[in-house]
Design a protein around this motif. Structure first.
Motif, mmCIF file in Angstrom:
data_model
loop_
_atom_site.group_PDB
_atom_site.id
_atom_site.type_symbol
_atom_site.label_atom_id
_atom_site.label_comp_id
_atom_site.label_asym_id
_atom_site.label_seq_id
_atom_site.Cartn_x
_atom_site.Cartn_y
_atom_site.Cartn_z
ATOM 1 N N LYS A 1 -25.036 44.523 21.267
ATOM 2 C CA LYS A 1 -25.995 45.623 21.128
ATOM 3 C C LYS A 1 -25.241 46.883 20.738
ATOM 4 C CE LYS A 1 -29.968 47.808 21.914
ATOM 5 N NZ LYS A 1 -31.073 47.682 20.988
ATOM 6 N N ASN B 1 -31.732 39.636 32.915
ATOM 7 C CA ASN B 1 -31.161 39.162 34.179
ATOM 8 C C ASN B 1 -30.219 38.001 33.925
ATOM 9 O OD1 ASN B 1 -32.530 41.001 35.766
ATOM 10 N ND2 ASN B 1 -34.272 39.657 36.088
ATOM 11 N N ASP C 1 -26.857 53.839 29.104
ATOM 12 C CA ASP C 1 -27.499 52.911 30.031
ATOM 13 C C ASP C 1 -28.112 51.735 29.278
ATOM 14 O OD1 ASP C 1 -28.918 51.627 32.015
ATOM 15 O OD2 ASP C 1 -29.875 53.445 32.770
ATOM 16 N N PHE C 2 -27.565 50.543 29.511
ATOM 17 C CA PHE C 2 -28.062 49.328 28.881
ATOM 18 C C PHE C 2 -28.944 48.503 29.815
ATOM 19 C CE2 PHE C 2 -24.392 50.370 26.257
ATOM 20 C CZ PHE C 2 -24.880 50.137 24.987
ATOM 21 N N SER C 3 -29.344 49.048 30.955
ATOM 22 C CA SER C 3 -30.083 48.267 31.947
ATOM 23 C C SER C 3 -31.453 47.808 31.435
ATOM 24 C CB SER C 3 -30.230 49.035 33.252
ATOM 25 O OG SER C 3 -30.917 50.243 33.058
ATOM 26 N N ASP C 4 -32.129 48.584 30.605
ATOM 27 C CA ASP C 4 -33.430 48.169 30.073
ATOM 28 C C ASP C 4 -33.304 47.058 29.034
ATOM 29 O OD1 ASP C 4 -34.804 49.920 31.682
ATOM 30 O OD2 ASP C 4 -34.959 51.481 30.158
ATOM 31 N N TRP C 5 -32.173 46.931 28.412
ATOM 32 C CA TRP C 5 -31.959 45.940 27.354
ATOM 33 C C TRP C 5 -31.384 44.633 27.883
ATOM 34 C CZ3 TRP C 5 -26.995 44.194 25.898
ATOM 35 C CH2 TRP C 5 -26.997 43.302 24.830
#
Length: 90
Positions: A79, A24, A17-21
């Motif tokens: 990343k 927007n 899960d890369f959503s925190d990195w």
């Protein structure tokens, strides 16, 4: 670094899960996976999503592997996330 265990005959999937990195407005365009040392069978599905799925199979009993997952984005970010897989025939 997260660590997981599998048997040599298992094929397991791991969601990264890369959503925190990811900021927007940016989006993942590609995902590559490698393992060190060689010996695992690995591939990725959902490679252009915020949560790529990494599939891991094979491996040698009592060996530990580092799986590296690298994503690139449409705004030129890169990343890398690593996790360990220990193969244990139980």
């Amino acid at each position: 670094m997260d660590s997981f265990q599998k048997q040599p005959t298992e094929q397991l999937d791991y969601d990264i899960d890369f959503s925190d990195w990811l900021p927007n407005g940016d989006a993942i365009t590609s995902t590559t996976v490698t393992s060190s040392p060689a010996g695992l069978t690995i591939y990725v599905t959902d490679a252009a999503t915020i949560i790529p799925k990494v599939w891991v199979a094979a491996g040698v009993d009592k060996k530990s592997y580092t799986v590296s997952v690298t994503v690139e984005t449409n705004q030129s970010r890169t990343k890398e996330v690593n996790f360990k897989v220990k193969v244990k025939d139980t």
